[in-house]
Design an enzyme around this catalytic site. Structure first.
Site, PDB file in Angstrom:
ATOM      1  N   GLY A 227       5.082 -12.996   0.408  1.00 58.56           N
ATOM      2  CA  GLY A 227       6.525 -13.205   1.318  1.00 58.56           C
ATOM      3  C   GLY A 227       7.525 -13.964   0.376  1.00 58.56           C
ATOM      4  O   GLY A 227       8.397 -14.254   0.937  1.00 58.56           O
ATOM      5  N   GLY A 270       4.010  -9.073  -4.365  1.00 57.61           N
ATOM      6  CA  GLY A 270       4.658  -7.619  -5.056  1.00 57.61           C
ATOM      7  C   GLY A 270       6.006  -7.777  -5.452  1.00 57.61           C
ATOM      8  O   GLY A 270       6.422  -7.883  -6.640  1.00 57.61           O
ATOM      9  N   CYS A 337      21.707  14.739   3.852  1.00 56.93           N
ATOM     10  CA  CYS A 337      22.481  15.354   4.909  1.00 56.93           C
ATOM     11  C   CYS A 337      22.186  14.523   6.131  1.00 56.93           C
ATOM     12  O   CYS A 337      21.418  15.118   7.113  1.00 56.93           O
ATOM     13  CB  CYS A 337      22.426  16.777   5.034  1.00 56.93           C
ATOM     14  SG  CYS A 337      23.173  17.484   3.863  1.00 56.93           S
ATOM     15  N   TYR A 365       9.265  -1.689  -4.130  1.00 59.99           N
ATOM     16  CA  TYR A 365       9.604  -0.838  -2.935  1.00 59.99           C
ATOM     17  C   TYR A 365      10.760   0.106  -3.283  1.00 59.99           C
ATOM     18  O   TYR A 365      11.647   0.267  -2.261  1.00 59.99           O
ATOM     19  CB  TYR A 365       9.681  -1.780  -1.733  1.00 59.99           C
ATOM     20  CG  TYR A 365       8.591  -2.769  -1.346  1.00 59.99           C
ATOM     21  CD1 TYR A 365       7.379  -2.226  -1.324  1.00 59.99           C
ATOM     22  CD2 TYR A 365       8.809  -4.136  -1.786  1.00 59.99           C
ATOM     23  CE1 TYR A 365       6.175  -3.058  -0.978  1.00 59.99           C
ATOM     24  CE2 TYR A 365       7.634  -4.981  -1.756  1.00 59.99           C
ATOM     25  CZ  TYR A 365       6.533  -4.370  -1.227  1.00 59.99           C
ATOM     26  OH  TYR A 365       5.321  -5.516  -1.188  1.00 59.99           O
TER      27      TYR A 365
HETATM   28  N1  LLP Z   1      -0.096  -8.762   0.793  1.00 57.72           N
HETATM   29  C1  LLP Z   1      -0.040  -7.852   1.717  1.00 57.72           C
HETATM   30  C2  LLP Z   1      -1.272  -7.875   2.889  1.00 57.72           C
HETATM   31  C3  LLP Z   1       1.125  -7.124   2.156  1.00 57.72           C
HETATM   32  O1  LLP Z   1       1.163  -6.174   3.296  1.00 57.72           O
HETATM   33  C4  LLP Z   1       2.070  -7.443   1.336  1.00 57.72           C
HETATM   34  C5  LLP Z   1       3.423  -6.392   1.618  1.00 57.72           C
HETATM   35  C6  LLP Z   1       2.113  -8.175   0.322  1.00 57.72           C
HETATM   36  C7  LLP Z   1       0.871  -8.999   0.024  1.00 57.72           C
HETATM   37  C8  LLP Z   1       3.178  -8.326  -0.754  1.00 57.72           C
HETATM   38  O2  LLP Z   1       4.542  -8.883  -0.221  1.00 57.72           O
HETATM   39  P1  LLP Z   1       5.738  -9.093  -1.313  1.00 57.72           P
HETATM   40  O3  LLP Z   1       5.220  -9.956  -2.122  1.00 57.72           O
HETATM   41  O4  LLP Z   1       5.963  -7.783  -1.737  1.00 57.72           O
HETATM   42  O5  LLP Z   1       6.686  -9.827  -0.171  1.00 57.72           O
HETATM   43  N2  LLP Z   1       8.957  -2.461   1.737  1.00 57.72           N
HETATM   44  C9  LLP Z   1       9.353  -3.843   2.366  1.00 57.72           C
HETATM   45  C10 LLP Z   1       8.435  -4.964   2.105  1.00 57.72           C
HETATM   46  C11 LLP Z   1       6.995  -4.251   2.549  1.00 57.72           C
HETATM   47  C12 LLP Z   1       5.739  -5.322   2.365  1.00 57.72           C
HETATM   48  C13 LLP Z   1       4.531  -4.879   2.654  1.00 57.72           C
HETATM   49  N3  LLP Z   1       3.697  -5.788   2.590  1.00 57.72           N
HETATM   50  C14 LLP Z   1      10.773  -4.276   1.595  1.00 57.72           C
HETATM   51  O6  LLP Z   1      11.148  -3.449   0.676  1.00 57.72           O
HETATM   52  O7  LLP Z   1      11.295  -5.230   1.941  1.00 57.72           O
END
Ligand code: LLP
Length: 411
Positions: A227, A270, A337, A365
């Site tokens: 996060g 991520g 569109c 993403y």
């Molecule tokens: N761990 C779990 C269990 C997750 O569900 C996620 C992301 C992560 C780790 C990695 O989180 P990050 O470091 O990327 O914040 N599409 C959205 C973000 C969706 C995140 C989904 N889960 C965006 O573009 O902001």
């Protein structure tokens, strides 16, 4: 012709002009060194010893990126059996993969058990299933700590209305089930959201995680999820990793003292690893004067870059072809569109048809949330490594769009 400028750094020193010339537009470009920089920065800020970075490959799952993460020393967080298979194909050992699915059926757990990866369970029903059908299988348990955190509502997933994790209110049920079925609980996990705006919220969630660990005497690791906030604008703020690192290290010492053994800390980022490594290069198709403003129409849309539409958010964009042009105000829009604004009333150096517009923070993403809507092929992906460009996904074409269609000739 684009001017050579600092922004060439965005594409790892290879000129965006050259890349578009070679691979076409629109184009996703990732710089491997930026990923490595983020990886090492995280490691040192959060405490290199006993910290395991498990890359959440949903952010960007091109197998070359997954392999690069392995080379850096990361483990892998996967959410689907398909990501799990990609991880194994990329050469990860099963124990270096953690499977964190949401609302999947029993066959997916069977698959993960068979492959020998770490299993992260986010509902009591799955916990019971594993206990009954896979005796002796150890698990990690994903708790829902009831903390509201995340960049927007859709990506805030640690509160009581969220489908994710087992509520801390159900602690007794967890203890009952794990006892009844003798399920070894090796890990405990939280993940409350993405792009967390307030470090204090993340600290609260981590505290809940550590406090709950006291109920699980066999745990070997705690997984703080992810996060971490990234600056979507140059000069924007990001999570205070030092603050988080200090807190985690203090809590870990406290827990290790309590259990009298080492506890490993996992995190599964991520965004922070791959967001800033990516640039999405696009081209201005047309400039259209409306009654109240000017539209700059790009050769892409929310089929290729969904974040602004889906999360009502904006990314920094640069006019690479005319960086010193006179500032003008535009609505930057796509060709889909439907309403697909990338930016509203944005001041940019004058845009002209044919100019290259770069979206920053296009690694996480971005390609991975793309689609074929409006029957448009997806762009190519290029990786820059040590100043060389590698095509890691070719551009799609009409044949790809038809590849899975079965034309029965019924009509
Ligand atoms: N761990 C779990 C269990 C997750 O569900 C996620 C992301 C992560 C780790 C990695 O989180 P990050 O470091 O990327 O914040 N599409 C959205 C973000 C969706 C995140 C989904 N889960 C965006 O573009 O902001």
């Amino acid at each position: 012709m684009m001017k050579k400028r600092e922004d060439d750094n965005l594409t790892g020193g290879v000129s965006p002009d050259e890349l578009i010339g070679k691979y076409g537009s629109p184009l996703y470009v990732y710089v491997a060194e930026k990923i490595a920089e983020q990886y090492h920065m995280m490691k040192s800020a959060l405490g290199p010893e006993k910290l395991r970075i498990m890359y959440a490959c949903k952010a960007l799952s091109n197998i070359n990126i997954i392999r690069f993460m392995k080379k850096l020393g990361a483990g892998l967080d996967v959410v689907s059996v398909e990501e799990l298979e990609l991880g194994l194909m990329a050469g990860f050992q099963p124990q270096d993969i953690i499977f964190t699915p949401s609302m999947v059926g029993p066959e997916d757990y069977d698959f993960a058990v068979e492959k020998g990866v770490r299993i992260n369970v986010g509902d009591l029903e799955a916990l019971e299933y594993i206990g009954e059908h896979h005796p002796g299988q150890s698990v990690c348990i994903r708790l829902n700590p009831h903390v509201y955190a995340g960049g927007n509502e859709k990506i805030s997933v640690g509160h009581e209305h969220s489908k994710f994790g087992i509520s801390i209110f159900h602690l007794r049920d967890i203890l009952r089930l794990t006892k009844t079925h003798s399920i070894p609980v090796e890990g405990l996990h939280i993940h409350v959201g993405s792009d967390i705006q307030d470090d204090e919220q993340y600290l609260r969630a981590i505290e809940v995680l550590f406090d709950h660990a006291l109920h699980f005497p066999d745990i070997r690791y705690l997984d703080i999820g992810s996060g971490f906030k990234v600056p979507y604008w140059r000069g924007g703020s990001s999570s205070n990793l030092e603050l988080l690192g200090k807190f985690i290290s203090k809590k870990r010492s406290w827990l290790e003292e309590h259990f009298q053994r080492n506890i490993e800390i996992l995190t599964e980022p991520g965004k922070i690893l791959v967001s800033e490594c990516g640039v999405f290069l696009t081209t201005v198709n047309t400039i259209k004067k409306g009654p109240v403003g000017t539209f700059a129409g790009l050769n892409t849309g929310f089929n290729h870059f969904l974040r602004p539409m889906f999360y009502d958010t904006e990314h920094e964009m640069l006019n690479l072809s005319n960086p010193d042009g006179r500032l003008k105000e535009y609505d930057l829009v796509g060709y889909i569109c439907e309403t697909d604004n990338f930016a509203k009333r944005r001041k940019m150096p004058e845009l002209r048809p044919g100019d290259t517009v770069a979206f920053l923070n296009a690694g996480a993403y971005a390609f991975n949330m793309s689609s074929n809507y409006n029957s448009k092929p997806r762009p190519a992906e290029v990786l820059i490594y040590k100043g060389k460009d590698y095509l890691i996904r070719r551009r799609e074409n009409l044949d790809d769009l038809l590849a899975t269609t079965v034309d029965k000739g019924i009509f």
